[in-house]
Write a protein that holds these residues in place. Structure first.
Motif, PDB file in Angstrom:
ATOM      1  N   ASP A 139      -0.668  10.719   3.524  1.00  0.00           N
ATOM      2  CA  ASP A 139      -1.313   9.463   3.198  1.00  0.00           C
ATOM      3  C   ASP A 139      -0.313   8.598   3.417  1.00  0.00           C
ATOM      4  OD1 ASP A 139      -3.487  10.608   2.300  1.00  0.00           O
ATOM      5  OD2 ASP A 139      -3.308  10.406   0.313  1.00  0.00           O
ATOM      6  N   VAL A 140       0.868   8.663   2.972  1.00  0.00           N
ATOM      7  CA  VAL A 140       2.193   7.698   3.191  1.00  0.00           C
ATOM      8  C   VAL A 140       2.536   7.684   4.747  1.00  0.00           C
ATOM      9  CG1 VAL A 140       4.624   7.386   2.728  1.00  0.00           C
ATOM     10  CG2 VAL A 140       3.028   8.193   0.742  1.00  0.00           C
ATOM     11  N   GLU A 143       1.810   6.734  -6.959  1.00  0.00           N
ATOM     12  CA  GLU A 143       0.819   7.650  -7.304  1.00  0.00           C
ATOM     13  C   GLU A 143       1.295   9.047  -7.444  1.00  0.00           C
ATOM     14  OE1 GLU A 143      -2.506   6.816  -5.000  1.00  0.00           O
ATOM     15  OE2 GLU A 143      -3.083   5.038  -5.988  1.00  0.00           O
ATOM     16  N   ILE A 144       2.495   9.353  -6.882  1.00  0.00           N
ATOM     17  CA  ILE A 144       2.821  10.832  -6.731  1.00  0.00           C
ATOM     18  C   ILE A 144       3.432  11.154  -8.173  1.00  0.00           C
ATOM     19  CG2 ILE A 144       4.626  12.289  -5.637  1.00  0.00           C
ATOM     20  CD1 ILE A 144       4.440  10.833  -3.132  1.00  0.00           C
ATOM     21  N   ARG A 204       2.058   1.407  -3.530  1.00  0.00           N
ATOM     22  CA  ARG A 204       1.275   2.036  -4.411  1.00  0.00           C
ATOM     23  C   ARG A 204       1.005   3.378  -4.397  1.00  0.00           C
ATOM     24  NH1 ARG A 204      -1.370  -2.611  -3.165  1.00  0.00           N
ATOM     25  NH2 ARG A 204      -2.577  -1.627  -1.585  1.00  0.00           N
ATOM     26  N   ARG A 205       1.020   4.021  -3.264  1.00  0.00           N
ATOM     27  CA  ARG A 205       0.724   5.433  -2.868  1.00  0.00           C
ATOM     28  C   ARG A 205       1.777   6.255  -3.342  1.00  0.00           C
ATOM     29  NH1 ARG A 205      -1.297   9.490  -4.005  1.00  0.00           N
ATOM     30  NH2 ARG A 205      -1.933  10.862  -2.517  1.00  0.00           N
ATOM     31  N   LEU A 261      -0.175   5.298   6.333  1.00  0.00           N
ATOM     32  CA  LEU A 261       0.409   3.888   5.732  1.00  0.00           C
ATOM     33  C   LEU A 261       1.532   3.364   6.693  1.00  0.00           C
ATOM     34  CD1 LEU A 261      -0.316   4.386   2.114  1.00  0.00           C
ATOM     35  CD2 LEU A 261      -2.029   2.936   3.545  1.00  0.00           C
ATOM     36  N   ALA A 312       0.789  -1.126   0.061  1.00  0.00           N
ATOM     37  CA  ALA A 312      -0.016  -0.023   0.036  1.00  0.00           C
ATOM     38  C   ALA A 312       0.909   1.211   0.104  1.00  0.00           C
ATOM     39  CB  ALA A 312      -0.941  -0.181   1.258  1.00  0.00           C
ATOM     40  N   ILE A 313       1.762   1.360   0.744  1.00  0.00           N
ATOM     41  CA  ILE A 313       2.821   2.269   0.751  1.00  0.00           C
ATOM     42  C   ILE A 313       3.478   2.446  -0.432  1.00  0.00           C
ATOM     43  CG2 ILE A 313       5.110   3.228   1.739  1.00  0.00           C
ATOM     44  CD1 ILE A 313       4.331   1.797   4.200  1.00  0.00           C
ATOM     45  N   ALA A 359      -0.031  13.710  -0.407  1.00  0.00           N
ATOM     46  CA  ALA A 359       0.420  12.399  -0.513  1.00  0.00           C
ATOM     47  C   ALA A 359       1.193  11.932   0.494  1.00  0.00           C
ATOM     48  CB  ALA A 359       0.909  12.226  -1.704  1.00  0.00           C
ATOM     49  N   TRP A 360       2.004  12.795   1.085  1.00  0.00           N
ATOM     50  CA  TRP A 360       3.016  12.452   2.172  1.00  0.00           C
ATOM     51  C   TRP A 360       2.208  12.170   3.454  1.00  0.00           C
ATOM     52  CZ3 TRP A 360       7.225  10.514   0.779  1.00  0.00           C
ATOM     53  CH2 TRP A 360       7.679  10.767  -0.226  1.00  0.00           C
TER      54      TRP A 360
END
Length: 131
Positions: free
Chosen positions: A100-101, A78-79, A74-75, A104, A71-72, A97-98
């Motif tokens: 979200d990271v 996506e950046i 993938r995120r 996760l 999951a990390i 995004a960070w």
């Protein structure tokens, strides 16, 4: 399983993930005056995630751990390229995004270690040149 090599790679994965999970003020303090490029951090995290696949296959990470690391990855993937330009310290405050990271990474550390508060990795000192 190569115990020494896998142990070192597992430790590296946990250290990088600890940095990603840290509060933003701790990340910025860790950076200090260092000017790390966002693209370099993204590439490091992508490498950690790729290496973790092999570690999971050899039993160094549980399947649930691997789901979190994927999951990390993938995120991070996506950046987009425009958000990979510039200093990571700036991206931490400007790109959600960070956040979200960070979330996760915290879930991974909670699952793996029981607490996401972990010591941040030490940076290698820059070489001292002859002046």
């Amino acid at each position: 399983m190569n115990h020494l090599g896998d142990a070192n790679l597992r430790t590296w994965t946990l250290r990088v993930t600890a940095l990603l999970a840290a509060d933003i003020r701790d990340q910025l303090a860790w950076l200090g005056e260092r000017e790390l490029e966002t693209k370099d951090i993204v590439e490091e995290v992508k490498l950690v995630c790729r290496v973790s696949e092999g570690l999971a296959e050899r039993g160094a990470f549980a399947p649930e751990d691997q789901r979190h690391l994927r999951a990390i990855g993938r995120r991070i993937g996506e950046i987009d390229a425009t958000h990979r330009v510039g200093l990571w310290g700036n991206a931490l405050t400007a790109d959600s995004a960070w956040d979200d990271v960070r979330s996760l990474a915290r879930r991974f550390l909670l699952t793996r270690l029981g607490d996401w508060h972990q010591p941040l990795p030490r940076l290698a000192r820059p070489p001292v040149g002859d002046h």
